[in-house]
Design a protein around this motif. Structure first.
Motif, PDB file in Angstrom:
ATOM      1  N   ASP A  73      -0.860  -8.783  12.137  1.00  0.00           N
ATOM      2  CA  ASP A  73       0.068  -9.631  11.388  1.00  0.00           C
ATOM      3  C   ASP A  73      -0.620 -10.779  10.657  1.00  0.00           C
ATOM      4  N   GLY A  74      -1.938 -10.692  10.558  1.00  0.00           N
ATOM      5  CA  GLY A  74      -2.680 -11.681   9.788  1.00  0.00           C
ATOM      6  C   GLY A  74      -3.264 -12.772  10.633  1.00  0.00           C
ATOM      7  N   ASN A  75      -4.384 -13.230  10.212  1.00  0.00           N
ATOM      8  CA  ASN A  75      -5.086 -14.334  10.852  1.00  0.00           C
ATOM      9  C   ASN A  75      -5.931 -14.932   9.733  1.00  0.00           C
ATOM     10  N   VAL A  76      -7.214 -14.666   9.738  1.00  0.00           N
ATOM     11  CA  VAL A  76      -8.069 -15.044   8.608  1.00  0.00           C
ATOM     12  C   VAL A  76      -7.782 -14.089   7.453  1.00  0.00           C
ATOM     13  N   GLY A  77      -7.689 -12.807   7.787  1.00  0.00           N
ATOM     14  CA  GLY A  77      -7.340 -11.784   6.799  1.00  0.00           C
ATOM     15  C   GLY A  77      -5.834 -11.656   6.699  1.00  0.00           C
ATOM     16  N   PRO A  78      -5.354 -10.957   5.700  1.00  0.00           N
ATOM     17  CA  PRO A  78      -3.907 -10.830   5.500  1.00  0.00           C
ATOM     18  C   PRO A  78      -3.245  -9.934   6.545  1.00  0.00           C
ATOM     19  N   LEU A  80      -1.351  -6.783   7.795  1.00  0.00           N
ATOM     20  CA  LEU A  80      -1.422  -5.390   7.366  1.00  0.00           C
ATOM     21  C   LEU A  80      -0.120  -4.650   7.644  1.00  0.00           C
ATOM     22  N   LYS A  81       0.897  -5.377   8.032  1.00  0.00           N
ATOM     23  CA  LYS A  81       2.210  -4.764   8.258  1.00  0.00           C
ATOM     24  C   LYS A  81       2.706  -4.155   6.946  1.00  0.00           C
ATOM     25  N   SER A  84       0.568   0.517   4.221  1.00  0.00           N
ATOM     26  CA  SER A  84       0.566   1.875   3.680  1.00  0.00           C
ATOM     27  C   SER A  84       1.664   2.080   2.639  1.00  0.00           C
ATOM     28  N   ALA A  85       2.652   1.208   2.614  1.00  0.00           N
ATOM     29  CA  ALA A  85       3.681   1.275   1.571  1.00  0.00           C
ATOM     30  C   ALA A  85       3.187   0.643   0.269  1.00  0.00           C
ATOM     31  N   ARG A  86       2.168  -0.208   0.381  1.00  0.00           N
ATOM     32  CA  ARG A  86       1.638  -0.901  -0.797  1.00  0.00           C
ATOM     33  C   ARG A  86       0.407  -0.227  -1.387  1.00  0.00           C
ATOM     34  N   LYS A  87      -0.306   0.538  -0.572  1.00  0.00           N
ATOM     35  CA  LYS A  87      -1.549   1.158  -1.032  1.00  0.00           C
ATOM     36  C   LYS A  87      -1.564   2.623  -0.652  1.00  0.00           C
ATOM     37  N   GLY A 119      -4.470   6.505  10.420  1.00  0.00           N
ATOM     38  CA  GLY A 119      -3.245   6.840  11.150  1.00  0.00           C
ATOM     39  C   GLY A 119      -2.602   5.596  11.743  1.00  0.00           C
ATOM     40  N   TYR A 120      -3.421   4.703  12.281  1.00  0.00           N
ATOM     41  CA  TYR A 120      -2.882   3.463  12.836  1.00  0.00           C
ATOM     42  C   TYR A 120      -2.301   2.581  11.742  1.00  0.00           C
ATOM     43  N   LEU A 121      -3.018   2.414  10.654  1.00  0.00           N
ATOM     44  CA  LEU A 121      -2.524   1.564   9.561  1.00  0.00           C
ATOM     45  C   LEU A 121      -1.208   2.092   9.019  1.00  0.00           C
ATOM     46  N   GLU A 122      -1.060   3.389   8.971  1.00  0.00           N
ATOM     47  CA  GLU A 122       0.183   3.978   8.482  1.00  0.00           C
ATOM     48  C   GLU A 122       1.338   3.800   9.470  1.00  0.00           C
ATOM     49  N   SER A 123       1.010   3.505  10.715  1.00  0.00           N
ATOM     50  CA  SER A 123       2.059   3.299  11.712  1.00  0.00           C
ATOM     51  C   SER A 123       2.585   1.867  11.716  1.00  0.00           C
TER      52      SER A 123
END
Length: 124
Positions: A73-78, A80-81, A84-87, A119-123
């Motif tokens: 849900d973000g910390n230093v980086g954005p 990622l929730k 997969s819908a955005r990229k 697979g994880y990012l898509e989940s």
């Protein structure tokens, strides 16, 4: 009178030169976009695999959670929730392996590990 006839030719030559430069620029731009969009063998191999989201979560925790947060849900980086819908799948892989978005480091897991991470990012 001869000087007046020579001036339009110079202008015509300039227009032709400008048109030629623009045409070459367009062709080079199209070729550059094609090269950027052309999937590399690594990406094609990853896309051919079925990823395991559970294993991908473990890979994420080890390599990504320090910046993207334990829950992605973000910390230093954005966050990622919903990434997969955005990229696209190929763009997600490219993002992970390229290192083109500092401070994110270049990271190239094996094809199976990348498929699992995908697979994880898509989940999310």
């Amino acid at each position: 009178m001869n000087e007046q006839l020579a001036k339009p030719n110079v202008s015509f030559q300039k227009l032709v030169a400008i048109a030629l430069v623009v045409a070459i620029s367009v062709v080079l731009g199209v070729l550059a976009v094609y090269q950027i969009r052309k999937p590399v063998p690594y990406i094609q191999e990853v896309l051919a695999l079925q990823g395991d989201a559970v294993q991908g979560h473990a890979i994420f925790q080890i390599n990504c959670s320090g910046c993207h947060g334990i829950m992605a849900d973000g910390n230093v980086g954005p966050s990622l929730k919903g990434v997969s819908a955005r990229k696209s799948r190929a763009r997600l892989i490219e993002q992970v392996i390229s290192g083109q978005t500092p401070p994110m480091p270049k990271f190239q897991p094996s094809q199976k590990e990348m498929a699992d991470l995908l697979g994880y990012l898509e989940s999310l």
